[in-house]
Scaffold this active site. Structure first.
Site, PDB file in Angstrom:
ATOM      1  N   LYS A   1       0.866  -1.171   0.000  1.00 50.15           N
ATOM      2  CA  LYS A   1       0.000   0.000   0.000  1.00 50.15           C
ATOM      3  C   LYS A   1       0.907   1.226   0.000  1.00 50.15           C
ATOM      4  O   LYS A   1       1.382   1.665   1.041  1.00 50.15           O
ATOM      5  CB  LYS A   1      -0.915  -0.022   1.227  1.00 50.15           C
ATOM      6  CG  LYS A   1      -1.999   1.045   1.197  1.00 50.15           C
ATOM      7  CD  LYS A   1      -2.971   0.869   2.337  1.00 50.15           C
ATOM      8  CE  LYS A   1      -4.096   1.885   2.230  1.00 50.15           C
ATOM      9  NZ  LYS A   1      -3.632   3.287   2.291  1.00 50.15           N
ATOM     10  N   ARG A  22      -7.572  11.431  -7.483  1.00 50.68           N
ATOM     11  CA  ARG A  22      -8.769  10.661  -7.142  1.00 50.68           C
ATOM     12  C   ARG A  22      -9.884  11.566  -6.607  1.00 50.68           C
ATOM     13  O   ARG A  22     -11.067  11.304  -6.815  1.00 50.68           O
ATOM     14  CB  ARG A  22      -8.422   9.590  -6.105  1.00 50.68           C
ATOM     15  CG  ARG A  22      -9.621   8.739  -5.689  1.00 50.68           C
ATOM     16  CD  ARG A  22      -9.196   7.567  -4.831  1.00 50.68           C
ATOM     17  NE  ARG A  22      -8.474   7.997  -3.635  1.00 50.68           N
ATOM     18  CZ  ARG A  22      -7.899   7.168  -2.774  1.00 50.68           C
ATOM     19  NH1 ARG A  22      -7.935   5.879  -3.017  1.00 50.68           N
ATOM     20  NH2 ARG A  22      -7.281   7.612  -1.710  1.00 50.68           N
ATOM     21  N   GLU A  64      -0.149   5.117  -8.254  1.00 51.61           N
ATOM     22  CA  GLU A  64       0.308   6.004  -7.179  1.00 51.61           C
ATOM     23  C   GLU A  64       1.564   6.744  -7.612  1.00 51.61           C
ATOM     24  O   GLU A  64       2.528   6.139  -8.091  1.00 51.61           O
ATOM     25  CB  GLU A  64       0.612   5.179  -5.929  1.00 51.61           C
ATOM     26  CG  GLU A  64       0.702   5.964  -4.665  1.00 51.61           C
ATOM     27  CD  GLU A  64      -0.637   6.008  -3.933  1.00 51.61           C
ATOM     28  OE1 GLU A  64      -0.694   6.597  -2.847  1.00 51.61           O
ATOM     29  OE2 GLU A  64      -1.623   5.446  -4.464  1.00 51.61           O
ATOM     30  N   LYS A 187      -6.407  -8.317  -2.911  1.00 54.10           N
ATOM     31  CA  LYS A 187      -7.442  -8.157  -3.925  1.00 54.10           C
ATOM     32  C   LYS A 187      -7.867  -9.525  -4.457  1.00 54.10           C
ATOM     33  O   LYS A 187      -7.012 -10.389  -4.687  1.00 54.10           O
ATOM     34  CB  LYS A 187      -6.938  -7.288  -5.096  1.00 54.10           C
ATOM     35  CG  LYS A 187      -6.576  -5.867  -4.688  1.00 54.10           C
ATOM     36  CD  LYS A 187      -6.092  -5.059  -5.871  1.00 54.10           C
ATOM     37  CE  LYS A 187      -5.750  -3.641  -5.457  1.00 54.10           C
ATOM     38  NZ  LYS A 187      -5.269  -2.826  -6.612  1.00 54.10           N
ATOM     39  N   LYS A 211      -3.141  -3.057   7.252  1.00 56.63           N
ATOM     40  CA  LYS A 211      -2.101  -2.090   7.614  1.00 56.63           C
ATOM     41  C   LYS A 211      -1.188  -2.645   8.701  1.00 56.63           C
ATOM     42  O   LYS A 211      -1.510  -3.609   9.398  1.00 56.63           O
ATOM     43  CB  LYS A 211      -2.739  -0.773   8.060  1.00 56.63           C
ATOM     44  CG  LYS A 211      -3.458  -0.041   6.936  1.00 56.63           C
ATOM     45  CD  LYS A 211      -3.819   1.369   7.343  1.00 56.63           C
ATOM     46  CE  LYS A 211      -4.431   2.129   6.172  1.00 56.63           C
ATOM     47  NZ  LYS A 211      -4.702   3.545   6.513  1.00 56.63           N
TER      48      LYS A 211
END
Length: 244
Positions: A1, A22, A64, A187, A211
């Site tokens: 992430k 976004r 990203e 995912k 996380k």
């Protein structure tokens, strides 16, 4: 992430036409001119090479924008040199994420060009035409084949045990990675199952972030100030030695 700024790239016939943040999930900021300065983002895609599928006429890539740790240290060293020379309105950056986000959202593309921005693709939005794909991983490999950077830490896992093992492995390597992360994302690999699961508002039901605990540091209480409120209530406030 990845700890950066989420960006959507729209390619038409392989040519980058628009880039946007976004935003709220439906409407973002147009940052096309700034994104064109990012060396890792190709202005034109191609489907050359053995086994690379044909390029769709319309392809929206999501990923990203971030700054590598070593590039961030070099950037701050340059800032310190400017400050030492007496440059006004210059300061060092607190962390790579803020530096990357600030560069992408600058009004002047020349400022964005001076920042060492990098990019990873991890998803997609609208796709018109092109080949049919069955899995998420298969499409990520297609993005790589079309010229977009995709993380080599991406891995296919089966079952909760393999997911947990992957999370622990990346956690052990976290400090050695060249970029900042705050977790990993699981995912569902099957695109058919992704479609069946759908979304809740802007969040997909087929993806979840796992996380890591917040990083902690020890510091020293240097003093305690006591403030008196209008009702006479005493409020102690600790003064701490700053740590990163």
């Amino acid at each position: 992430k990845f700890d950066g700024l989420a960006i959507s790239l729209r390619y038409e016939n392989g040519v980058l036409m628009q880039a946007a943040t976004r935003g709220d999930g439906e409407t973002g900021e147009d940052v096309t001119q700034n994104i064109r300065t990012v060396g890792q983002i190709p202005l034109r895609l191609s489907a050359r090479g053995k086994g690379v599928p044909p390029l769709p006429p319309v392809l929206e890539v999501r990923g990203e924008v971030y700054i590598r740790r070593d590039d961030f240290e070099k950037l701050n060293e340059q800032q310190r040199e400017k400050i030492a020379r007496g440059a006004k309105n210059e300061k060092t950056f607190v962390n790579p994420r803020n530096a990357a986000a600030g560069a992408v959202r600058q009004l002047d593309p020349a400022i964005a060009r001076q920042r060492p921005l990098s990019f990873y693709a991890y998803g997609w939005g609208e796709i018109q035409g092109g080949p049919a794909f069955e899995t998420h991983y298969e499409l990520l490999e297609a993005l790589r084949g079309w010229g977009l950077p995709v993380s080599h830490q991406t891995q296919v896992a089966t079952g909760a045990d393999e997911l947990g093992a992957y999370h622990q492995d990346i956690g052990a390597k976290r400090d050695q990675l060249p970029f900042d992360i705050d977790g990993v994302v699981y995912k569902v690999n099957s695109l058919a199952l992704q479609k069946r699961l759908g979304f809740v508002t802007r969040e997909p039901r087929w993806a979840v972030a796992h996380k890591y605990p917040a990083q902690e540091q020890l510091t020293t209480v240097e003093a305690i100030d006591v403030y008196v409120g209008r009702t006479g209530k005493l409020t102690p406030v600790a003064r701490l030695a700053p740590v990163f």
